[in-house]
Design an enzyme around this catalytic site. Structure first.
Site, PDB file in Angstrom:
ATOM      1  N   ASP A   1     -10.363  -1.827   4.317  1.00  0.00           N
ATOM      2  CA  ASP A   1      -9.332  -2.067   5.403  1.00  0.00           C
ATOM      3  C   ASP A   1      -9.464  -1.080   6.480  1.00  0.00           C
ATOM      4  OD1 ASP A   1      -6.647  -2.630   6.465  1.00  0.00           O
ATOM      5  OD2 ASP A   1      -5.516  -1.311   5.172  1.00  0.00           O
TER       6      ASP A   1
ATOM      7  N   PHE B   1       0.386   9.646  -4.426  1.00  0.00           N
ATOM      8  CA  PHE B   1      -0.683  10.147  -4.055  1.00  0.00           C
ATOM      9  C   PHE B   1      -1.268   9.358  -2.794  1.00  0.00           C
ATOM     10  CE2 PHE B   1      -4.441   8.750  -6.431  1.00  0.00           C
ATOM     11  CZ  PHE B   1      -5.496   8.962  -5.253  1.00  0.00           C
TER      12      PHE B   1
ATOM     13  N   ASP C   1      -2.419   7.667   2.726  1.00  0.00           N
ATOM     14  CA  ASP C   1      -1.896   6.261   3.472  1.00  0.00           C
ATOM     15  C   ASP C   1      -1.524   6.655   4.891  1.00  0.00           C
ATOM     16  OD1 ASP C   1      -2.849   3.531   3.592  1.00  0.00           O
ATOM     17  OD2 ASP C   1      -0.668   3.237   3.643  1.00  0.00           O
TER      18      ASP C   1
ATOM     19  N   LYS D   1      -7.139  -2.980  -2.551  1.00  0.00           N
ATOM     20  CA  LYS D   1      -6.308  -1.983  -2.206  1.00  0.00           C
ATOM     21  C   LYS D   1      -4.789  -2.179  -2.980  1.00  0.00           C
ATOM     22  CE  LYS D   1      -4.105   0.039   2.120  1.00  0.00           C
ATOM     23  NZ  LYS D   1      -3.812  -0.228   3.444  1.00  0.00           N
TER      24      LYS D   1
ATOM     25  N   ASP E   1       4.533  -8.199   1.780  1.00  0.00           N
ATOM     26  CA  ASP E   1       4.482  -6.782   2.503  1.00  0.00           C
ATOM     27  C   ASP E   1       4.083  -6.734   4.043  1.00  0.00           C
ATOM     28  OD1 ASP E   1       5.427  -4.443   1.166  1.00  0.00           O
ATOM     29  OD2 ASP E   1       3.679  -3.418   1.830  1.00  0.00           O
ATOM     30  N   ASP E   2       3.059  -7.504   4.152  1.00  0.00           N
ATOM     31  CA  ASP E   2       2.588  -7.857   5.710  1.00  0.00           C
ATOM     32  C   ASP E   2       3.625  -8.457   6.483  1.00  0.00           C
ATOM     33  OD1 ASP E   2       0.413  -6.838   4.692  1.00  0.00           O
ATOM     34  OD2 ASP E   2      -1.027  -8.614   4.946  1.00  0.00           O
TER      35      ASP E   2
ATOM     36  N   ASP F   1      -2.697   6.077   8.739  1.00  0.00           N
ATOM     37  CA  ASP F   1      -2.140   5.113   9.446  1.00  0.00           C
ATOM     38  C   ASP F   1      -1.171   5.666  10.576  1.00  0.00           C
ATOM     39  OD1 ASP F   1      -3.281   3.070   8.101  1.00  0.00           O
ATOM     40  OD2 ASP F   1      -1.553   2.469   7.054  1.00  0.00           O
TER      41      ASP F   1
ATOM     42  N   ARG G   1       8.743   6.664   5.437  1.00  0.00           N
ATOM     43  CA  ARG G   1       8.261   6.160   4.146  1.00  0.00           C
ATOM     44  C   ARG G   1       9.484   6.137   3.192  1.00  0.00           C
ATOM     45  NH1 ARG G   1       4.472   2.888   2.165  1.00  0.00           N
ATOM     46  NH2 ARG G   1       3.037   4.004   3.135  1.00  0.00           N
TER      47      ARG G   1
ATOM     48  N   PHE H   1       2.055 -10.493  -3.380  1.00  0.00           N
ATOM     49  CA  PHE H   1       3.063  -9.281  -3.197  1.00  0.00           C
ATOM     50  C   PHE H   1       2.522  -8.407  -1.813  1.00  0.00           C
ATOM     51  CE2 PHE H   1       3.688  -4.635  -3.360  1.00  0.00           C
ATOM     52  CZ  PHE H   1       4.980  -4.519  -3.312  1.00  0.00           C
TER      53      PHE H   1
ATOM     54  N   LYS I   1      11.195   2.131  -5.501  1.00  0.00           N
ATOM     55  CA  LYS I   1      11.831   1.132  -6.281  1.00  0.00           C
ATOM     56  C   LYS I   1      11.425   1.080  -7.690  1.00  0.00           C
ATOM     57  CE  LYS I   1      10.161  -2.380  -3.909  1.00  0.00           C
ATOM     58  NZ  LYS I   1       9.456  -1.821  -2.465  1.00  0.00           N
TER      59      LYS I   1
END
Length: 353
Positions: free
Chosen positions: A174, A98, A103, A200, A243-244, A107, A112, A239, A57
């Protein structure tokens, strides 16, 4: 400026910002692409940059440009200074790129921004670790190329280094809190969740772009930065909670990614809420199903969230958080124009992706 004019001006800035990316690629790769020793690696770097930096975005990068325009008098906004602001915006986007490449590996993500994760591309695999490091180094090459002679150069270098460090600390928290092979729900406290989010996400996504514009505008006072940070870290928490929520309840065709927080045993806002509100029996269901790849178990966790009415809890949180943000802006924005913070808040409030 009315709403339509503001929207048109932002759309134009976004277009200018995206067009500047070709110049960024040129600066980072053109001179070395035919180099007899490093040429092949530069071809790879160009591919990595184009695949992983484009397609988001651009909110973080554009925030640098928008804030710079708000903070600097129009007579001082010449073509060179605007080009530097756009470049620093792209440095924030490179930082984001990066971090995301790394990430996604950690994960085991699949998609993505609506495309296959870089490490999942044919022939890439774990060499993506080095690609992520290359992308990070490009930030400092760009800052040197465009800003070395500017009085704020050192402040920007330190800001980007500090933001990277804070984000990596957050990622570490995390990973420690939620290892993929061991579910320990006792670790998922609200206190730990807020620490992860602050480090994070909030520092690099919200404080970094505004602070960069402040330094470029000659605003380097501790008090001004501390006040901006109060607002921006709160915004960053808001934010991340969004996202969660979107990871589990968002539409992948809109968000561009398939959520994996439940499978990945993430210390997410939803699981923290579930633990706070659930009965011992519901905690048991969570214990048996959370952090596992089996789609049936993932579905059971999601059903539990719905049973606890977490979507409604989230909507109430969103309203409350927005009100809290507005009062923080009223209290701490000055001497900066409140429009910087209001514009950011309105962009993320009620977002769907």
């Amino acid at each position: 400026m009315n709403g339509d004019q503001k929207s048109n001006a932002y759309a134009q800035e976004k277009q200018d910002f995206i067009q500047h990316f070709s110049q960024i690629i040129k600066v980072l790769t053109e001179d070395e692409i035919g180099h007899p020793e490093t040429g092949d690696a530069i071809v790879r770097l160009k591919e990595v940059l184009e695949y992983n930096t484009i397609g988001g975005k651009y909110n973080r990068g554009l925030t640098v440009l928008v804030a710079f325009r708000e903070l600097v008098e129009p007579k001082n906004q010449d073509a060179d200074s605007l080009q530097r602001a756009m470049t620093v915006g792209w440095c924030v986007e490179l930082l984001q790129a990066f971090l995301l490449v790394a990430d996604d590996i950690m994960d085991s993500s699949i998609t993505r921004r609506g495309q296959t994760c870089w490490y999942k591309m044919p022939g890439v695999g774990l060499s993506a670790v080095n690609d992520a490091m290359l992308v990070e180094s490009c930030i400092y090459r760009l800052l040197k190329f465009y800003c070395r002679e500017q009085p704020y150069y050192l402040n920007l270098i330190e800001l980007f280094l500090q933001s990277s460090y804070q984000t990596e600390l957050g990622q570490s928290l995390d990973l420690i809190t939620a290892p993929q092979d061991h579910v320990d729900l006792a670790r998922y406290t609200e206190k730990r969740y807020k620490s992860i989010v602050k480090y994070k996400t909030a520092f690099y996504s919200f404080y970094l772009p505004v602070a960069a514009a402040m330094y470029m505008a000659g605003i380097d006072g501790e008090k001004e930065h501390a006040n901006a940070k109060k607002i921006l870290l709160e915004m960053g928490e808001f934010f991340q909670i969004q996202d969660d929520y979107l990871d589990t309840f968002g539409d992948p065709s809109v968000t561009g990614k398939v959520g994996t927080d439940i499978q990945d045993n993430k210390c997410s806002w939803l699981v923290v809420q579930c633990l706070q509100r659930g009965t011992p029996e519901q905690h048991q269901i969570l214990q048996e199903n959370y952090g596992q790849k089996d789609p049936k178990k993932v579905a059971q966790v999601k059903a539990l969230y719905e049973e606890l009415n977490l979507p409604a809890v989230y909507l109430k949180y969103e309203e409350d958080s927005y009100s809290r943000l507005m009062s923080l802006i009223q209290q701490y924005a000055a001497p900066l124009p409140p429009a910087i913070f209001l514009g950011l808040a309105n962009k993320i409030y009620k977002r769907k992706k």
